[in-house]
Design a protein around this motif. Structure first.
Motif, PDB file in Angstrom:
ATOM      1  N   GLY A  13     -10.859 -32.693  96.125  1.00 11.18           N
ATOM      2  CA  GLY A  13     -10.290 -34.259  96.025  1.00 11.18           C
ATOM      3  C   GLY A  13      -9.692 -34.803  97.404  1.00 11.18           C
ATOM      4  N   ALA A  14      -9.780 -34.103  98.315  1.00  8.54           N
ATOM      5  CA  ALA A  14      -9.170 -34.510  99.725  1.00  8.54           C
ATOM      6  C   ALA A  14     -10.096 -35.365 100.256  1.00  8.54           C
ATOM      7  CB  ALA A  14      -8.976 -33.206 100.640  1.00  8.54           C
ATOM      8  N   PHE A  15      -9.248 -36.131 100.929  1.00 11.65           N
ATOM      9  CA  PHE A  15     -10.081 -37.378 101.747  1.00 11.65           C
ATOM     10  C   PHE A  15     -11.068 -38.322 101.023  1.00 11.65           C
ATOM     11  CE2 PHE A  15      -7.660 -34.992 105.071  1.00 11.65           C
ATOM     12  CZ  PHE A  15      -7.164 -36.152 105.545  1.00 11.65           C
ATOM     13  N   ASP A  16     -10.975 -38.791  99.881  1.00 10.50           N
ATOM     14  CA  ASP A  16     -11.820 -39.576  99.172  1.00 10.50           C
ATOM     15  C   ASP A  16     -12.768 -38.814  98.275  1.00 10.50           C
ATOM     16  OD1 ASP A  16     -10.304 -42.165  99.885  1.00 10.50           O
ATOM     17  OD2 ASP A  16     -11.629 -42.127 101.633  1.00 10.50           O
ATOM     18  N   TRP A  17     -12.328 -37.491  98.068  1.00 12.00           N
ATOM     19  CA  TRP A  17     -13.155 -36.631  97.338  1.00 12.00           C
ATOM     20  C   TRP A  17     -14.422 -36.116  98.262  1.00 12.00           C
ATOM     21  CZ3 TRP A  17     -10.540 -40.603  94.921  1.00 12.00           C
ATOM     22  CH2 TRP A  17      -9.598 -40.214  93.989  1.00 12.00           C
ATOM     23  N   SER A  18     -14.104 -36.122  99.518  1.00 13.73           N
ATOM     24  CA  SER A  18     -15.246 -35.666 100.276  1.00 13.73           C
ATOM     25  C   SER A  18     -14.890 -34.006 100.303  1.00 13.73           C
ATOM     26  CB  SER A  18     -15.064 -36.090 101.801  1.00 13.73           C
ATOM     27  OG  SER A  18     -13.747 -35.866 102.210  1.00 13.73           O
ATOM     28  N   GLY A  19     -13.532 -33.650 100.199  1.00 12.79           N
ATOM     29  CA  GLY A  19     -13.238 -32.273  99.725  1.00 12.79           C
ATOM     30  C   GLY A  19     -13.030 -31.566 101.261  1.00 12.79           C
ATOM     31  N   GLY A  20     -12.620 -30.232 101.137  1.00  9.63           N
ATOM     32  CA  GLY A  20     -12.137 -29.328 102.204  1.00  9.63           C
ATOM     33  C   GLY A  20     -11.926 -28.024 101.671  1.00  9.63           C
ATOM     34  N   LEU A  21     -11.264 -27.240 102.644  1.00  6.17           N
ATOM     35  CA  LEU A  21     -10.464 -25.994 102.571  1.00  6.17           C
ATOM     36  C   LEU A  21      -9.136 -26.022 103.110  1.00  6.17           C
ATOM     37  CD1 LEU A  21     -13.465 -23.578 103.199  1.00  6.17           C
ATOM     38  CD2 LEU A  21     -12.849 -24.168 101.071  1.00  6.17           C
ATOM     39  N   SER A  31     -15.503 -33.426 107.117  1.00  8.75           N
ATOM     40  CA  SER A  31     -16.069 -34.705 106.447  1.00  8.75           C
ATOM     41  C   SER A  31     -15.152 -35.802 106.845  1.00  8.75           C
ATOM     42  CB  SER A  31     -16.385 -34.641 104.894  1.00  8.75           C
ATOM     43  OG  SER A  31     -14.984 -34.273 104.246  1.00  8.75           O
ATOM     44  N   LYS A  32     -13.930 -35.403 107.301  1.00  9.95           N
ATOM     45  CA  LYS A  32     -12.883 -36.480 107.658  1.00  9.95           C
ATOM     46  C   LYS A  32     -13.582 -37.620 108.757  1.00  9.95           C
ATOM     47  CE  LYS A  32      -8.208 -37.249 109.258  1.00  9.95           C
ATOM     48  NZ  LYS A  32      -7.007 -36.430 110.018  1.00  9.95           N
ATOM     49  N   ALA A  33     -14.590 -36.805 109.433  1.00  7.67           N
ATOM     50  CA  ALA A  33     -14.988 -37.598 110.462  1.00  7.67           C
ATOM     51  C   ALA A  33     -16.480 -38.286 110.264  1.00  7.67           C
ATOM     52  CB  ALA A  33     -14.729 -36.897 112.331  1.00  7.67           C
ATOM     53  N   GLN A  34     -16.922 -37.783 109.231  1.00 16.81           N
ATOM     54  CA  GLN A  34     -18.023 -38.255 108.973  1.00 16.81           C
ATOM     55  C   GLN A  34     -18.149 -39.264 107.594  1.00 16.81           C
ATOM     56  OE1 GLN A  34     -21.208 -35.265 109.046  1.00 16.81           O
ATOM     57  NE2 GLN A  34     -19.812 -33.994 110.618  1.00 16.81           N
ATOM     58  N   SER A  35     -18.289 -40.449 107.676  1.00 21.71           N
ATOM     59  CA  SER A  35     -18.313 -41.211 106.321  1.00 21.71           C
ATOM     60  C   SER A  35     -19.549 -41.013 105.607  1.00 21.71           C
ATOM     61  CB  SER A  35     -18.387 -42.788 106.905  1.00 21.71           C
ATOM     62  OG  SER A  35     -19.700 -42.996 107.446  1.00 21.71           O
ATOM     63  N   ASN A  36     -20.375 -40.355 105.907  1.00 23.00           N
ATOM     64  CA  ASN A  36     -21.546 -40.086 104.920  1.00 23.00           C
ATOM     65  C   ASN A  36     -21.086 -38.873 104.104  1.00 23.00           C
ATOM     66  OD1 ASN A  36     -21.854 -38.056 106.810  1.00 23.00           O
ATOM     67  ND2 ASN A  36     -24.077 -38.289 107.026  1.00 23.00           N
ATOM     68  N   MET A  37     -20.063 -38.172 104.214  1.00 24.02           N
ATOM     69  CA  MET A  37     -19.633 -37.171 103.514  1.00 24.02           C
ATOM     70  C   MET A  37     -18.808 -37.583 102.192  1.00 24.02           C
ATOM     71  SD  MET A  37     -21.204 -34.470 104.598  1.00 24.02           S
ATOM     72  CE  MET A  37     -20.088 -33.055 103.997  1.00 24.02           C
ATOM     73  N   LYS A  38     -18.518 -38.801 102.017  1.00 26.23           N
ATOM     74  CA  LYS A  38     -17.686 -39.297 100.824  1.00 26.23           C
ATOM     75  C   LYS A  38     -18.312 -38.649  99.458  1.00 26.23           C
ATOM     76  CE  LYS A  38     -15.087 -42.477 103.060  1.00 26.23           C
ATOM     77  NZ  LYS A  38     -13.564 -42.748 102.646  1.00 26.23           N
ATOM     78  N   ASN A  39     -17.415 -38.267  98.597  1.00 30.76           N
ATOM     79  CA  ASN A  39     -17.849 -37.663  97.286  1.00 30.76           C
ATOM     80  C   ASN A  39     -18.560 -36.588  97.407  1.00 30.76           C
ATOM     81  OD1 ASN A  39     -16.391 -39.778  95.874  1.00 30.76           O
ATOM     82  ND2 ASN A  39     -17.988 -41.236  96.316  1.00 30.76           N
ATOM     83  N   ALA A  40     -18.188 -35.716  98.538  1.00 29.41           N
ATOM     84  CA  ALA A  40     -19.273 -34.448  98.806  1.00 29.41           C
ATOM     85  C   ALA A  40     -18.468 -33.172  97.641  1.00 29.41           C
ATOM     86  CB  ALA A  40     -19.154 -34.204 100.025  1.00 29.41           C
ATOM     87  N   TYR A  41     -17.394 -33.432  97.556  1.00 29.47           N
ATOM     88  CA  TYR A  41     -16.552 -32.464  96.996  1.00 29.47           C
ATOM     89  C   TYR A  41     -16.678 -30.931  97.412  1.00 29.47           C
ATOM     90  CZ  TYR A  41     -16.396 -36.030  93.124  1.00 29.47           C
ATOM     91  OH  TYR A  41     -16.269 -36.897  92.454  1.00 29.47           O
ATOM     92  N   LEU A  42     -16.617 -30.944  98.834  1.00 28.01           N
ATOM     93  CA  LEU A  42     -16.586 -29.852  99.425  1.00 28.01           C
ATOM     94  C   LEU A  42     -15.274 -28.823  98.987  1.00 28.01           C
ATOM     95  CD1 LEU A  42     -17.296 -30.678 103.180  1.00 28.01           C
ATOM     96  CD2 LEU A  42     -18.803 -29.634 101.609  1.00 28.01           C
TER      97      LEU A  42
END
Length: 340
Positions: free
Chosen positions: A300-308, A322-333
């Protein structure tokens, strides 16, 4: 308006024309609750000249006093009903209104009949009497008064702290489950003696996670006063405490509150997009344990782009391309963690 909750609202009646007649004082109201309808219906209309300024001065001096039964600390609301402009020779209306202002008397002006055409002297006097444009009412005949008074009664109850039987922060009343509860309390002074214990009430709000903003209007909130201390108690935090000189300042305050609510709910008012960072990260959604580190998926981090979230000893690091890449929104990493 022949009935009211005596614990919230008291009223008196003054009729005026060439003279002033106190039809019912606050003291009479308290003593004769059962006879209110009889008293009101028994009033005989005075027909003659219109000395509005003199009548207002009479109310200030003779009615809104503790000797006449007015309660200390209660809001003073003056409802002036008139069918035209003041008669020549009356007291100066502007000076009389200044006296009312100095005593913090809220005024509602009701013009009845056809004398209040735009730009007329009668309309200008009505505007002068009313505390604000929203407190100015025009109607065609006295028959319309009943509906007006019902609305005024509701306003007074809300102003004095009256509540309906329907509770606000419940699903039955339409409150959404999981939404932030924000309570905005607008008051012009300290609570009236005999009210419920404020400290206990605030504790109930705390237990229900209700965020509270306290707005104090007027000059009662001087440093160290009881009114100011109550305002501080109501507010969830010092940043949620606001003081203002008059109700006219509320619009700008509400714009700021709207922004606060949007930020709290994670919404950009300009784009309707989320502004969450790690608040909704759900760290631990997935996990991976190695000899050197432990990693938790944070979908759910950063607008559900996700991360570790990586832990090495006592150090944690958030990894998110994905924090620096807007196209990764809702990626759920971080949905799944695997050792490769």
């Amino acid at each position: 308006m022949t009935s009211s909750d005596p614990d919230i609202m008291h009223f008196a009646v003054v009729q005026y024309s060439h003279s002033q007649k106190l039809e019912m004082s606050f003291t009479m109201f308290q003593e004769r609750q059962a006879d209110l309808s009889k008293i009101i219906m028994g009033i005989e209309l005075m027909e003659s000249i219109t000395l509005t300024a003199t009548a207002i001065k009479f109310v200030i001096d003779k009615v809104f006093t503790e000797e006449a039964g007015a309660r200390e600390g209660a809001t003073r609301l003056l409802i002036v009903i008139t069918d035209g402009e003041t008669t020549p020779g009356d007291q100066d209306l502007r000076q009389t209104i200044a006296l009312a202002e100095n005593k913090d008397i809220v005024r509602c002006a009701i013009g009845v009949g056809g004398s209040f055409s735009p730009g007329s002297k009668a309309e200008k006097e009505l505007e002068m009497i009313a505390s604000s444009p929203s407190n100015l009412i025009k109607m065609k005949s006295y028959d319309d008064l009943q509906s007006i008074f019902e609305g005024l009664k509701s306003k007074i109850n809300n102003r004095e702290g009256g509540t309906s039987n329907r509770q606000g922060f419940t699903e039955e009343a339409g409150a959404r489950e999981g939404a932030t509860r924000l309570l905005i309390v607008i008051t012009d002074g300290e609570t009236t003696p005999g009210d419920q214990d404020l400290r206990q009430t605030i504790a109930l709000a705390e237990n229900k996670d209700i965020v509270r903003c306290a707005i104090g209007v007027g000059g009662s909130f001087s440093p160290g006063s009881k009114a100011e201390k109550e305002l501080e108690m109501i507010a969830s935090s010092p940043s949620n405490l606001i003081k203002m000189k008059s109700y006219d300042d509320l619009q700008s305050i509400f714009e700021g509150l709207k922004s606060k609510i949007n930020n709290r709910e994670g919404v950009h008012s300009s784009s309707n997009k989320s502004s969450f960072e790690l608040e909704m990260s759900q760290a631990g959604f997935s996990a991976l344990i190695t000899e050197d580190a432990i990693a938790f998926g944070a979908v759910g981090a950063f607008d559900w782009s996700g991360g570790l979230v990586e832990f090495r000893g006592n150090t944690s690091t958030f990894i998110n391309v994905s924090k620096a890449q807007s196209n990764m929104k809702n990626a759920y990493l971080g949905n799944v963690c695997r050792y490769v």
